[in-house]
Motif scaffolding. Structure first.
Motif, PDB file in Angstrom:
ATOM      1  N   GLN A 153      23.537  26.402  55.424  1.00  0.00           N
ATOM      2  CA  GLN A 153      23.522  26.599  56.869  1.00  0.00           C
ATOM      3  C   GLN A 153      23.902  28.034  57.269  1.00  0.00           C
ATOM      4  N   PHE A 154      24.024  28.922  56.283  1.00  0.00           N
ATOM      5  CA  PHE A 154      24.346  30.326  56.567  1.00  0.00           C
ATOM      6  C   PHE A 154      23.178  30.961  57.312  1.00  0.00           C
ATOM      7  N   LEU A 155      23.472  31.609  58.428  1.00  0.00           N
ATOM      8  CA  LEU A 155      22.431  32.243  59.241  1.00  0.00           C
ATOM      9  C   LEU A 155      22.431  33.754  59.096  1.00  0.00           C
ATOM     10  N   CYS A 156      23.602  34.375  59.292  1.00  0.00           N
ATOM     11  CA  CYS A 156      23.679  35.826  59.226  1.00  0.00           C
ATOM     12  C   CYS A 156      25.143  36.259  59.203  1.00  0.00           C
ATOM     13  N   ALA A 157      25.340  37.522  58.932  1.00  0.00           N
ATOM     14  CA  ALA A 157      26.676  38.109  58.988  1.00  0.00           C
ATOM     15  C   ALA A 157      26.552  39.478  59.657  1.00  0.00           C
ATOM     16  N   GLU A 158      27.595  39.853  60.367  1.00  0.00           N
ATOM     17  CA  GLU A 158      27.594  41.145  61.055  1.00  0.00           C
ATOM     18  C   GLU A 158      28.927  41.830  60.825  1.00  0.00           C
ATOM     19  N   MET A 159      28.878  43.054  60.292  1.00  0.00           N
ATOM     20  CA  MET A 159      30.069  43.874  60.083  1.00  0.00           C
ATOM     21  C   MET A 159      30.120  44.921  61.181  1.00  0.00           C
ATOM     22  N   MET A 160      31.301  45.105  61.764  1.00  0.00           N
ATOM     23  CA  MET A 160      31.430  46.058  62.866  1.00  0.00           C
ATOM     24  C   MET A 160      32.860  46.586  62.935  1.00  0.00           C
ATOM     25  N   PRO A 161      33.064  47.701  63.614  1.00  0.00           N
ATOM     26  CA  PRO A 161      34.434  48.114  63.905  1.00  0.00           C
ATOM     27  C   PRO A 161      35.065  47.080  64.836  1.00  0.00           C
ATOM     28  N   ASN A 162      36.323  46.831  64.664  1.00  0.00           N
ATOM     29  CA  ASN A 162      37.021  45.859  65.511  1.00  0.00           C
ATOM     30  C   ASN A 162      37.159  46.421  66.925  1.00  0.00           C
ATOM     31  N   GLU A 219      31.493  41.281  52.388  1.00  0.00           N
ATOM     32  CA  GLU A 219      30.107  41.267  52.851  1.00  0.00           C
ATOM     33  C   GLU A 219      29.133  41.262  51.665  1.00  0.00           C
ATOM     34  N   ARG A 220      29.426  42.071  50.631  1.00  0.00           N
ATOM     35  CA  ARG A 220      28.567  42.111  49.446  1.00  0.00           C
ATOM     36  C   ARG A 220      28.570  40.775  48.704  1.00  0.00           C
ATOM     37  N   SER A 221      29.745  40.164  48.568  1.00  0.00           N
ATOM     38  CA  SER A 221      29.836  38.861  47.901  1.00  0.00           C
ATOM     39  C   SER A 221      29.116  37.785  48.701  1.00  0.00           C
ATOM     40  N   LEU A 222      29.223  37.845  49.997  1.00  0.00           N
ATOM     41  CA  LEU A 222      28.533  36.895  50.873  1.00  0.00           C
ATOM     42  C   LEU A 222      27.021  37.039  50.724  1.00  0.00           C
ATOM     43  N   GLN A 223      26.559  38.264  50.607  1.00  0.00           N
ATOM     44  CA  GLN A 223      25.135  38.542  50.472  1.00  0.00           C
ATOM     45  C   GLN A 223      24.555  37.859  49.234  1.00  0.00           C
ATOM     46  N   LYS A 224      25.347  37.762  48.175  1.00  0.00           N
ATOM     47  CA  LYS A 224      24.899  37.150  46.920  1.00  0.00           C
ATOM     48  C   LYS A 224      25.280  35.677  46.812  1.00  0.00           C
ATOM     49  N   TYR A 225      25.842  35.105  47.870  1.00  0.00           N
ATOM     50  CA  TYR A 225      26.357  33.730  47.860  1.00  0.00           C
ATOM     51  C   TYR A 225      27.452  33.559  46.805  1.00  0.00           C
ATOM     52  N   GLU A 226      28.194  34.611  46.529  1.00  0.00           N
ATOM     53  CA  GLU A 226      29.263  34.561  45.535  1.00  0.00           C
ATOM     54  C   GLU A 226      30.650  34.468  46.155  1.00  0.00           C
ATOM     55  N   LEU A 227      30.748  34.589  47.467  1.00  0.00           N
ATOM     56  CA  LEU A 227      32.038  34.475  48.135  1.00  0.00           C
ATOM     57  C   LEU A 227      32.421  33.002  48.154  1.00  0.00           C
ATOM     58  N   LYS A 228      33.517  32.671  47.465  1.00  0.00           N
ATOM     59  CA  LYS A 228      33.937  31.271  47.327  1.00  0.00           C
ATOM     60  C   LYS A 228      34.873  30.842  48.445  1.00  0.00           C
ATOM     61  N   PHE A 229      35.769  31.743  48.855  1.00  0.00           N
ATOM     62  CA  PHE A 229      36.709  31.404  49.918  1.00  0.00           C
ATOM     63  C   PHE A 229      37.131  32.660  50.654  1.00  0.00           C
ATOM     64  N   VAL A 230      37.633  32.456  51.862  1.00  0.00           N
ATOM     65  CA  VAL A 230      38.190  33.549  52.641  1.00  0.00           C
ATOM     66  C   VAL A 230      39.430  33.024  53.352  1.00  0.00           C
ATOM     67  N   LYS A 231      40.484  33.808  53.295  1.00  0.00           N
ATOM     68  CA  LYS A 231      41.731  33.480  53.987  1.00  0.00           C
ATOM     69  C   LYS A 231      42.542  34.745  54.166  1.00  0.00           C
ATOM     70  N   SER A 232      43.441  34.727  55.132  1.00  0.00           N
ATOM     71  CA  SER A 232      44.265  35.912  55.344  1.00  0.00           C
ATOM     72  C   SER A 232      45.264  36.032  54.201  1.00  0.00           C
ATOM     73  N   ALA A 233      45.652  37.265  53.917  1.00  0.00           N
ATOM     74  CA  ALA A 233      46.560  37.532  52.807  1.00  0.00           C
ATOM     75  C   ALA A 233      47.619  38.527  53.238  1.00  0.00           C
ATOM     76  N   ASP A 234      48.744  38.469  52.595  1.00  0.00           N
ATOM     77  CA  ASP A 234      49.827  39.397  52.849  1.00  0.00           C
ATOM     78  C   ASP A 234      49.405  40.809  52.449  1.00  0.00           C
ATOM     79  N   ARG A 235      49.879  41.802  53.151  1.00  0.00           N
ATOM     80  CA  ARG A 235      49.541  43.209  52.905  1.00  0.00           C
ATOM     81  C   ARG A 235      49.820  43.631  51.464  1.00  0.00           C
TER      82      ARG A 235
END
Length: 101
Positions: free
Chosen positions: A20-29, A63-79
């Motif tokens: 169900q992945f449609l697209c991704a957009e990278m931008m400055p916050n 973004e690169r991992s997502l492009q290859k369908y290799e991104l398994k998970f995403v979560k916030s992390a400590d600095r």
């Protein structure tokens, strides 16, 4: 079925199917205009029923991992993990665009 596991800041975990992945957009916050301490990058990941917003720095690797369908998970992390991961995810939010069953 391959999925992206999203661990949102609200302490909920979501499995979003890559089918169900449609697209991704990278931008400055855009929040940088008002807050100089805001994370510098924003990655918007769109699925058929949900949008995932990731804020942080060094998000190009996600973004690169997502492009290859290799991104398994995403979560916030400590600095302190940023150097090892070469990325720093400071916030993750999920917004459902359609009602979930």
């Amino acid at each position: 079925m391959a999925t992206l596991n999203v661990c949102a800041d609200d302490e909920r975990s979501y499995q979003l199917p890559y089918a169900q992945f449609l697209c991704a957009e990278m931008m400055p916050n855009p929040a940088l205009e008002k807050d100089a301490d805001a994370p510098p990058e924003k990655l918007l990941i769109c699925f058929a029923a949900a949008e995932v917003t990731v804020l942080g720095s060094g998000l190009k690797s996600l973004e690169r991992s997502l492009q290859k369908y290799e991104l398994k998970f995403v979560k916030s992390a400590d600095r302190r993990y940023a150097a090892a991961l070469k990325t720093h995810v400071t916030a993750v939010a999920v917004t459902f665009t359609k009602e979930t069953p």
